[in-house]
Structure formats: C-alpha cells, structure tokens
Write a protein that holds these residues in place. Structure first.
Motif, PDB file in Angstrom:
ATOM      1  N   ASP A  58      -2.796  -4.654   8.957  1.00  0.00           N
ATOM      2  CA  ASP A  58      -3.355  -3.675   8.030  1.00  0.00           C
ATOM      3  C   ASP A  58      -4.199  -2.648   8.780  1.00  0.00           C
ATOM      4  O   ASP A  58      -4.643  -2.885   9.905  1.00  0.00           O
ATOM      5  N   ARG A  93      -1.463  -3.282  -0.445  1.00  0.00           N
ATOM      6  CA  ARG A  93      -2.572  -2.341  -0.224  1.00  0.00           C
ATOM      7  C   ARG A  93      -3.582  -2.421  -1.363  1.00  0.00           C
ATOM      8  O   ARG A  93      -3.280  -2.898  -2.457  1.00  0.00           O
ATOM      9  N   HIS A 112      -4.218  -0.466   3.870  1.00  0.00           N
ATOM     10  CA  HIS A 112      -2.777  -0.211   3.772  1.00  0.00           C
ATOM     11  C   HIS A 112      -2.074  -0.805   4.994  1.00  0.00           C
ATOM     12  O   HIS A 112      -2.721  -1.097   6.011  1.00  0.00           O
TER      13      HIS A 112
END
Length: 342
Positions: A58, A93, A112
C-alpha cells in the motif's frame, strides 16, 4: 548538553558508545536512544544486521484543504461543522478525513495500492490521486476536487523485534525505530465513535505509543544514581513496553485486510458489524447525556472495528506509564537497581 539540529547520524558504535555525524563530529555518551523512525540507522546496530523496512503493498496520499473552500459547498460544509473524523472504505483502499489547526484545514490521508512509490514522501499528480478514488461516493470526489497538491509514499513496516536493547546495554530503541505502526488501526477509530463527543484526541497514529515509550524511559531514569543501574533500567523499559507495543503493531497490520475487503459477503458482514457498533455507541452517548450512564463493557467484543470493543478501548486510553513504572519500582527487579547504588 547541546542540541544539534540538521545533524545526520551516519553510524553508531556500541562499545563506547559514540555516534558519528555526517559533519565528521564524533559524540561520546553513556547511552544512545535510537528514535530515528522506520528507516532507523540505530535499529540496524541493535539487531546486528541491515533490517530494511518491509513494503506492505500500500501507499498513502496526504493532502490538506483550506476549510474556507469546503464550507462554500453546503454538501461538504458538515465535514467542518461537525467535529468528527470520517472514514470511507472500498476494495483495496480507504480514506480518512478530519479537521486540523482549529478547523482551518481539512486533513486527508488516502491509502491505496502502491504505484511504485518510494519510502520518502514526494509530490504527486493530483489527477492520479483523483483517478484512484473515481468510484467513491460524490462527496469524496468533491473533496478531492478541492485538493491543491498532494504527497505520496509507500507504507512500510517491520516485524516486531525480539529486543529493543543492544547486548552492550548502551543502545536502545524508541518509537517507530522499534515498533512502526501502520495507519489502519488508528483510522478505524472514527467508525464507531464521535471524537469530539467521546474521545477528544482520536486522530491517532503511532504518536501515543512513542509518548508512552518516552514517558516510561524518562520516568525510569529519573532516579538514576549510577552507571551500573543502566542495564537493569533498560531491561525494565523493554519488559514494560515491548508486549503492549508489539500487540498494537500486529493489530494495526491485521486491519489492512479488514479495511480493504473486496465487495462481497465478508464486506457486507464487516459493514453490518460496524453499523451496529456505531448505533450502540450513539445510544450510550444519549444515555450519558441524560445522566443514565451505560458502560456495557462487553459490548462490541470481537467487532471488525476494534474501536467498538470497549475493553480494547479502555486498554488503549487508560494506560498510565507512571503507574506502570511505580508498579515496577515495587518489584524485585527494582531492588537490584537499589543495590547498584551501593
């Protein structure tokens, strides 16, 4: 003792100990405390090898919006008027938003899938950021349209260490250098509770644990009377702090999958549990306002939102470093420190 700013540490020698600055200056000392973050130089010295951060897959955008712009839109104005943190979750996300700086700015952290970002925040194209959340609800898209600029960086982690203290007992770690925290657990806090109503300081990250580390270490060393006491005090510091920090660190990591579930039965179940927890908390707040008080400590146990679990919330917010140190001072280990004075 002088405070040196803009002084990068290149390496640390454990035996003396001393630190070598980028300027070439060598500083000798009795104890080195490595509080140098997730990319810690001191951590490598403590573990005895290069211990690079682990990428989570991420990344995070961060941006702030002047609230003067937000309040112009009646649909967005409640985000400023109501003192709440807001979290939006979607497949892979999520976004958290809340006011900062006396409501002068609205802070957004947007997690995200990584697009190859590095570990250091760098300016990022706002259009890419907006594209990553193009399928989120209309209010989110309106907020992102107001973002003037954004930074992005990869989210990295470390596995919990076995020890925060070098074998020499002349170096120890503190904060993200020994227990870096991912943002998932902190941002889940807003799902069940209004921060202004129940937890005034709910915009959490790893900062509370850093403060706890420093409070325990500082308290332990308040009554230092001999160099011979240092190893025992460092062992006490680790004994008090390591279990709590490691559990919190792993819990934060687990929430990554909970927050980012794909659409489907598991996501539906998560949403239902979080909604039930939110409604139960609102009832509790209303009862308290009427002077009726309802703790229901067991309520929310095992909920997908860990902040709905009353016992876990108490464990986080009722921890008192000074009480922990005082309990230790009454233990057998503390008598060893007393003997070292002689």
């Amino acid at each position: 003792m002088a405070l040196r700013l803009k002084s990068k540490v290149l390496t640390v020698e454990a035996s003396t100990p001393f630190v070598v600055l980028e300027s070439g200056e060598i500083i000798k000392t009795d104890l080195v405390i490595g509080a140098d973050g997730v990319r810690s130089v001191v951590r490598d010295i403590v573990v005895g090898r290069k211990d690079a951060p682990l990428k989570t897959g991420d990344a995070a955008y961060r941006a702030t919006i002047p609230t003067a712009e937000i309040v112009k839109d009646p649909v967005l104005k409640p985000f400023v008027d109501d003192a709440e943190a807001n979290v939006w979750m979607g497949p892979g996300r999520h976004i958290v938003g809340y006011c900062i700086r006396a409501k002068k700015e609205y802070n957004l952290v947007m997690i995200h899938p990584s697009n190859g970002e590095g570990e250091v925040p760098v300016p990022t194209d706002c259009e890419q950021m907006r594209a990553d959340y193009a399928d989120f609800e209309p209010r989110v898209r309106k907020l992102l349209d107001l973002v003037p600029s954004t930074m992005s960086w990869a989210l990295c982690d470390h596995n919990p260490l076995d020890s925060w203290v070098h074998p020499s007992s002349k170096i120890c770690l503190l904060g993200d250098a020994c227990h870096p925290m991912l943002p998932y657990r902190a941002q889940g806090a807003a799902m069940a509770v209004s921060p202004a109503t129940y937890f005034p300081s709910l915009q959490l990250n790893s900062t509370p644990l850093k403060i706890e580390d420093a409070a325990v270490l500082g308290n332990l060393f308040t009554h230092l009377a001999s160099h011979a006491q240092i190893p025992t005090l460092l062992r006490a510091y680790q004994k008090m702090r390591h279990p709590r920090a490691s559990i919190t660190q792993l819990a934060s990591r687990m929430n990554q999958s909970v927050f980012h579930l794909p659409d489907g039965p598991a996501q539906d179940e998560r949403d239902r549990e979080m909604k039930d927890a939110m409604q139960a908390e609102l009832v509790r707040v209303q009862l308290r306002r009427r002077g009726m008080g309802s703790e229901e400590e067991g309520k929310g146990k095992g909920n997908k939102n860990v902040w709905a679990d009353r016992e876990k919330v108490k464990a986080v917010y009722e921890y008192d470093p000074d009480v922990e140190v005082e309990m230790w001072r009454r233990s057998e280990d503390a008598r060893v420190v007393q003997m070292a004075k002689l």
